[in-house]
Structure formats: C-alpha cells, structure tokens
Design a protein around this motif. Structure first.
Motif, PDB file in Angstrom:
ATOM      1  N   LEU A 261     -26.702  18.838  -9.809  1.00 28.65           N
ATOM      2  CA  LEU A 261     -26.065  20.401 -10.193  1.00 28.65           C
ATOM      3  C   LEU A 261     -24.543  20.370  -9.521  1.00 28.65           C
ATOM      4  O   LEU A 261     -23.851  20.672 -10.073  1.00 28.65           O
ATOM      5  CB  LEU A 261     -26.717  21.483  -9.634  1.00 28.65           C
ATOM      6  N   LYS A 262     -24.719  19.898  -8.042  1.00 32.87           N
ATOM      7  CA  LYS A 262     -23.657  19.802  -7.206  1.00 32.87           C
ATOM      8  C   LYS A 262     -22.445  18.940  -7.559  1.00 32.87           C
ATOM      9  O   LYS A 262     -21.537  18.832  -7.129  1.00 32.87           O
ATOM     10  CB  LYS A 262     -23.933  19.721  -5.759  1.00 32.87           C
ATOM     11  N   SER A 263     -22.956  17.832  -8.426  1.00 29.31           N
ATOM     12  CA  SER A 263     -22.107  16.723  -8.705  1.00 29.31           C
ATOM     13  C   SER A 263     -21.148  17.197 -10.065  1.00 29.31           C
ATOM     14  O   SER A 263     -20.357  16.468 -10.198  1.00 29.31           O
ATOM     15  CB  SER A 263     -22.897  15.583  -9.187  1.00 29.31           C
ATOM     16  N   LEU A 264     -21.308  18.279 -10.452  1.00 28.63           N
ATOM     17  CA  LEU A 264     -20.581  18.693 -11.834  1.00 28.63           C
ATOM     18  C   LEU A 264     -19.167  19.327 -11.590  1.00 28.63           C
ATOM     19  O   LEU A 264     -19.044  19.891 -10.491  1.00 28.63           O
ATOM     20  CB  LEU A 264     -21.518  19.924 -12.611  1.00 28.63           C
ATOM     21  N   ARG A 265     -18.282  19.173 -12.362  1.00 31.60           N
ATOM     22  CA  ARG A 265     -17.088  19.812 -12.339  1.00 31.60           C
ATOM     23  C   ARG A 265     -17.215  21.245 -12.689  1.00 31.60           C
ATOM     24  O   ARG A 265     -18.234  21.709 -13.208  1.00 31.60           O
ATOM     25  CB  ARG A 265     -15.989  18.954 -13.253  1.00 31.60           C
ATOM     26  N   ARG A 266     -16.152  22.112 -12.532  1.00 29.86           N
ATOM     27  CA  ARG A 266     -16.174  23.595 -12.984  1.00 29.86           C
ATOM     28  C   ARG A 266     -16.393  23.430 -14.694  1.00 29.86           C
ATOM     29  O   ARG A 266     -15.607  22.627 -15.278  1.00 29.86           O
ATOM     30  CB  ARG A 266     -15.009  24.118 -12.529  1.00 29.86           C
ATOM     31  N   GLY A 267     -17.223  24.066 -15.122  1.00 31.73           N
ATOM     32  CA  GLY A 267     -17.735  24.138 -16.440  1.00 31.73           C
ATOM     33  C   GLY A 267     -18.450  22.971 -16.959  1.00 31.73           C
ATOM     34  O   GLY A 267     -18.390  22.494 -18.204  1.00 31.73           O
ATOM     35  N   GLY A 268     -18.944  22.098 -16.094  1.00 32.47           N
ATOM     36  CA  GLY A 268     -19.661  21.012 -16.594  1.00 32.47           C
ATOM     37  C   GLY A 268     -21.018  21.455 -16.961  1.00 32.47           C
ATOM     38  O   GLY A 268     -21.415  22.530 -17.043  1.00 32.47           O
ATOM     39  N   ALA A 269     -22.004  20.469 -17.640  1.00 32.61           N
ATOM     40  CA  ALA A 269     -23.187  20.902 -17.910  1.00 32.61           C
ATOM     41  C   ALA A 269     -24.303  19.893 -17.114  1.00 32.61           C
ATOM     42  O   ALA A 269     -24.417  18.715 -17.039  1.00 32.61           O
ATOM     43  CB  ALA A 269     -23.241  20.677 -19.475  1.00 32.61           C
ATOM     44  N   LEU A 270     -25.433  20.481 -17.330  1.00 29.31           N
ATOM     45  CA  LEU A 270     -26.467  19.929 -16.279  1.00 29.31           C
ATOM     46  C   LEU A 270     -27.898  19.716 -17.415  1.00 29.31           C
ATOM     47  O   LEU A 270     -28.008  21.001 -18.039  1.00 29.31           O
ATOM     48  CB  LEU A 270     -27.166  20.665 -15.199  1.00 29.31           C
ATOM     49  N   LEU A 283     -32.102  27.757  -6.942  1.00 29.60           N
ATOM     50  CA  LEU A 283     -31.195  27.273  -7.387  1.00 29.60           C
ATOM     51  C   LEU A 283     -29.992  28.066  -7.086  1.00 29.60           C
ATOM     52  O   LEU A 283     -29.895  29.249  -6.748  1.00 29.60           O
ATOM     53  CB  LEU A 283     -30.919  27.327  -8.724  1.00 29.60           C
ATOM     54  N   PRO A 284     -28.853  27.466  -6.650  1.00 31.94           N
ATOM     55  CA  PRO A 284     -27.600  28.227  -6.138  1.00 31.94           C
ATOM     56  C   PRO A 284     -26.960  29.069  -7.184  1.00 31.94           C
ATOM     57  O   PRO A 284     -25.649  28.476  -7.759  1.00 31.94           O
ATOM     58  CB  PRO A 284     -26.521  27.035  -5.407  1.00 31.94           C
ATOM     59  N   ILE A 285     -27.339  30.187  -7.175  1.00 32.00           N
ATOM     60  CA  ILE A 285     -26.687  30.966  -8.513  1.00 32.00           C
ATOM     61  C   ILE A 285     -25.302  31.427  -8.258  1.00 32.00           C
ATOM     62  O   ILE A 285     -24.555  31.115  -9.196  1.00 32.00           O
ATOM     63  CB  ILE A 285     -27.450  32.428  -8.500  1.00 32.00           C
ATOM     64  N   ASN A 291     -18.852  28.596 -11.008  1.00 28.86           N
ATOM     65  CA  ASN A 291     -18.262  27.193 -11.642  1.00 28.86           C
ATOM     66  C   ASN A 291     -18.619  27.517 -13.164  1.00 28.86           C
ATOM     67  O   ASN A 291     -18.185  26.221 -13.985  1.00 28.86           O
ATOM     68  CB  ASN A 291     -18.775  25.846 -11.245  1.00 28.86           C
ATOM     69  N   GLU A 292     -19.117  28.473 -13.518  1.00 29.82           N
ATOM     70  CA  GLU A 292     -19.497  28.619 -14.922  1.00 29.82           C
ATOM     71  C   GLU A 292     -20.112  27.460 -15.570  1.00 29.82           C
ATOM     72  O   GLU A 292     -19.772  26.680 -16.540  1.00 29.82           O
ATOM     73  CB  GLU A 292     -18.225  28.927 -16.072  1.00 29.82           C
ATOM     74  N   LEU A 293     -21.314  26.993 -15.002  1.00 25.21           N
ATOM     75  CA  LEU A 293     -22.054  25.777 -15.345  1.00 25.21           C
ATOM     76  C   LEU A 293     -22.946  26.123 -16.730  1.00 25.21           C
ATOM     77  O   LEU A 293     -23.435  27.086 -16.482  1.00 25.21           O
ATOM     78  CB  LEU A 293     -22.751  25.157 -14.237  1.00 25.21           C
ATOM     79  N   ASP A 294     -23.247  25.006 -17.329  1.00 28.04           N
ATOM     80  CA  ASP A 294     -24.080  25.224 -18.400  1.00 28.04           C
ATOM     81  C   ASP A 294     -25.462  24.188 -17.971  1.00 28.04           C
ATOM     82  O   ASP A 294     -25.222  23.386 -17.802  1.00 28.04           O
ATOM     83  CB  ASP A 294     -23.848  24.563 -19.836  1.00 28.04           C
ATOM     84  N   ILE A 295     -26.538  25.083 -18.185  1.00 24.38           N
ATOM     85  CA  ILE A 295     -27.673  24.473 -17.861  1.00 24.38           C
ATOM     86  C   ILE A 295     -28.654  24.250 -19.189  1.00 24.38           C
ATOM     87  O   ILE A 295     -28.983  25.275 -19.816  1.00 24.38           O
ATOM     88  CB  ILE A 295     -28.596  25.243 -16.713  1.00 24.38           C
ATOM     89  N   PHE A 296     -29.175  23.083 -19.456  1.00 28.80           N
ATOM     90  CA  PHE A 296     -29.891  22.895 -20.634  1.00 28.80           C
ATOM     91  C   PHE A 296     -31.139  22.270 -20.186  1.00 28.80           C
ATOM     92  O   PHE A 296     -31.212  21.279 -19.559  1.00 28.80           O
ATOM     93  CB  PHE A 296     -29.167  21.741 -21.723  1.00 28.80           C
ATOM     94  N   GLY A 297     -32.177  23.012 -20.665  1.00 29.93           N
ATOM     95  CA  GLY A 297     -33.490  22.220 -20.700  1.00 29.93           C
ATOM     96  C   GLY A 297     -33.693  21.150 -21.942  1.00 29.93           C
ATOM     97  O   GLY A 297     -33.230  21.397 -22.853  1.00 29.93           O
ATOM     98  N   VAL A 298     -34.417  20.013 -21.578  1.00 27.79           N
ATOM     99  CA  VAL A 298     -34.513  19.140 -22.567  1.00 27.79           C
ATOM    100  C   VAL A 298     -35.906  18.971 -22.755  1.00 27.79           C
ATOM    101  O   VAL A 298     -36.692  18.248 -21.974  1.00 27.79           O
ATOM    102  CB  VAL A 298     -33.680  17.589 -22.212  1.00 27.79           C
ATOM    103  N   PHE A 299     -36.551  19.385 -23.894  1.00 29.46           N
ATOM    104  CA  PHE A 299     -37.627  19.226 -24.180  1.00 29.46           C
ATOM    105  C   PHE A 299     -38.026  18.285 -25.503  1.00 29.46           C
ATOM    106  O   PHE A 299     -37.854  18.642 -26.571  1.00 29.46           O
ATOM    107  CB  PHE A 299     -38.254  20.547 -24.609  1.00 29.46           C
ATOM    108  N   ARG A 300     -38.330  17.046 -25.202  1.00 27.41           N
ATOM    109  CA  ARG A 300     -38.592  15.765 -26.232  1.00 27.41           C
ATOM    110  C   ARG A 300     -37.293  15.650 -26.732  1.00 27.41           C
ATOM    111  O   ARG A 300     -36.306  15.416 -26.108  1.00 27.41           O
ATOM    112  CB  ARG A 300     -39.664  16.275 -27.001  1.00 27.41           C
TER     113      ARG A 300
END
Length: 357
Positions: A261-270, A283-285, A291-300
């Motif tokens: 999470l901390k490795s991302l640029r502003r506007g990056g995606a996890l 999580l550091p809300i 940084n307006e980060l996008d967070i995606f769960g990946v299920f299969r």
C-alpha cells in the motif's frame, strides 16, 4: 457416453482421509453427463489451498468432512463426451477451468462469474478435485490447448489466471511500474502476467533468494530481499520518488500488505490477492484517502483462460523456473509433504496421474 475410446472400468484416486493423510483408492471411472466431457488427467499442480486443506482440514467456512480429493490446477485429454457436447471432441488436449458456475445469477450475467454463489469449484469441499486419473467437467469450462503446450504448462494457466485478473483489476498498462509482494507460485505467475500486460518496471519482494531468482528469470526487473533490504527506500528510488502505479500482495501477510500500500503513487491501485490468517487488518485510512488509492480484492478470476493459454503458449516465458518437483499419482502424499515442509526449496509441485507429459 458417446464418441468414446476404450477405457478401463476403474481408476486410481489419491484420497485425503484425514489431515496429512493420503490413501490410494480404486474408484469407478465417472460417466459424463450430456453437457460434460470425461478428461484423462495428465498434470495437476499443488496449490496453496490444497496444502492448507491437507494440513488443517479447512479454509474458513469450507471444511473437509470425510474422504476428499484435492487438486484443482489441471489439464488433460478428452476421452469421452456427453451427447450434447459440441465445444470439445475426443482427443482434444485441454486446460480445465476448475470453477463451474450457474450462468444465470446476476454475477454470471454481469461477466463476473467468479462471484457466482453457486460455483462448484474443484477441491473446494464438498466438490472432489483432480488427483484422479479421470474426471468429468462441463464443456464450457474446458479450453483446447495447442500441441506445443505441455500439460503441466496448461495446468499452470489456473494460477496464471489469478495474475491476469489482478492485472486487469489494478489497471496495469504498458510501461506501468508494478510492485509484487510475495514470490510464491501465484506471485511468480503474477510476474509473468504483468510482463504480458507490458509493465515496464516489475519490482518483486520476498524473503527467499531462490524465489527472487526465479522471479528474475520470469521477467522481474528488480528484486528485494525483505529481511536484508530497505524495500520502501528501494521502491522510492526505482520509481523516481513517485511510487508504483500498481502493487499486488500475494503472500497473505499483513506487513507485506501495508508495504504494498505504501509503495503506491498518488492515485495508484492495490490488488489484494493473498489471504492473511487473521480476519481483520488495520489500514491507514487517511493515507488511502489523501492519495485517492484504489483497492481491489482479487477472488480467483473470470474470462481469463483464452488469454492465459495464448500468453503461455507464445514462448514469452520459460516455466522451468517455477516447476521444481514432479511426482506420480501414487506418490501424492510425498508431493503434499514436499510442498508443505520444504517451502524454501520448492516452488511448484506437479503430480502426474497418468504418467509424465
């Protein structure tokens, strides 16, 4: 059955009879329904979920009750088809997508069939898996492979699909800078996936030098040994102080998740791929919001197999860096023990139910 070739009446199956117990049994060869094919299983990869069921007897709400067959990363040859099958024919070499979905729910109709509540997924209780010589499977989840692709490579389309799905979710583009935390088999396949998507900088991190070396062979441009190197400082330097466009966490480790999470640029995606043992992780809300980060769960995965087969059959990568151990079906117990107890020495273990490819 229709259009069959001559088959024996029984087959061998490697059956889990308790935690860390596998017994060879004789089972009747199953008969395909009208929309199914019978597959002679040629290669099965041992997955982390197989190991978890083998060691603990459960994953979350899925509990092994009674004898159970593991294995879901598989490929083989069509040896019989049901009367309504048109997608495949006897003699076809196929990769098997292990999750058979209903096709009618809202998730399926939206193209996100990995979220189908009624999915029947191989080696997820109570559905038996692929450590058998023959298995039936619905035709629309079978994908023909080219003659140049080995069965073991075709079996690895399954974990590769996770990487493809994560890359799509995180919006990896040509030239992207991507960080991948955790170089187990899924993380290594994710390296190949983001390379196929055109990532320009691929930074990987793990504890084990063997896994980092494999990642380099597969296309990682930079490797960080996390117990020796300052991952945050290295990533900052490699990205010119901006941060990565996308980061994947594949190890199921809370510290790796925060590092990603901390490795991302502003506007990056996890993309969160790994499942941590604990249910809740702080999580550091403010950091995420600022940084307006996008967070995606990946299920299969969903709709990945055609691309996966095309990528892996293109010659763009050599999977010899991943496959470290090979066992016949009769030695499935040894294969599982090897994968469980020798994690620093093994990457992907393959079982061959009907002899080597």
């Amino acid at each position: 059955m229709s259009q069959t070739i001559k088959l024996p009446e029984t087959m061998k199956a490697a059956v889990m009879t308790g935690t860390r117990q596998i017994r060879m049994e004789d089972h009747p060869i199953p008969k395909p329904r009208a929309n199914e094919a019978l597959i002679k299983v040629m290669a099965v990869g041992v997955c982390g979920s197989d190991i978890h069921y083998y060691e603990h007897g459960r994953i979350g709400r899925y509990v092994v009750e009674g004898p159970f067959v593991l294995g879901h990363e598989c490929a083989g040859e069509v040896v019989a088809i049901g009367e309504n099958v048109t997608r495949v024919a006897v003699g076809d070499r196929v990769a098997v997508e292990p999750g058979v979905t209903c096709g009618t729910c809202s998730a399926c109709k939206a193209g996100r069939y990995n979220l189908c509540p009624d999915v029947q997924f191989l080696a997820t209780p109570p559905v038996d898996g692929a450590f058998v010589q023959y298995m039936t499977h619905r035709e629309d989840f079978l994908f023909e492979i080219p003659t140049t692709m080995s069965y073991e490579t075709a079996a690895l389309v399954e974990p590769f699909s996770v990487g493809i799905h994560a890359a799509r979710r995180a919006g990896v583009q040509p030239g992207s800078a991507v960080v991948i935390m955790g170089m187990g088999p899924v993380g290594l396949m994710a390296v190949i996936a983001v390379k196929a998507f055109g990532a320009g900088t691929i930074i990987v991190a793990d504890l084990e030098e063997k896994r980092l070396n494999a990642a380099r062979q597969l296309g990682a441009t930079h490797a960080i040994q996390v117990n020796r190197d300052d991952a945050a400082a290295i990533i900052e330097e490699l990205t010119g102080g901006i941060g990565a466009d996308a980061a994947f966490e594949t190890a199921g480790n809370d510290r790796a998740l925060l590092s990603a999470l901390k490795s991302l640029r502003r506007g990056g995606a996890l993309a969160i791929v790994g499942l941590p043992p604990q249910g809740d992780i702080p999580l550091p809300i403010p950091f995420i919001v600022d940084n307006e980060l996008d967070i995606f769960g990946v299920f299969r995965y969903a709709n990945t197999y055609p691309d996966g087969i095309r990528f892996l059959s293109s010659g763009m990568t050599d999977l010899d860096a991943i496959i470290t151990d090979r066992f016949p079906l009769a030695e499935t117990w040894a294969a599982m023990e090897r994968a469980l107890t020798s994690k620093s020495d093994t990457l992907k273990v393959i079982v061959y139910p009907n002899g080597t490819d």
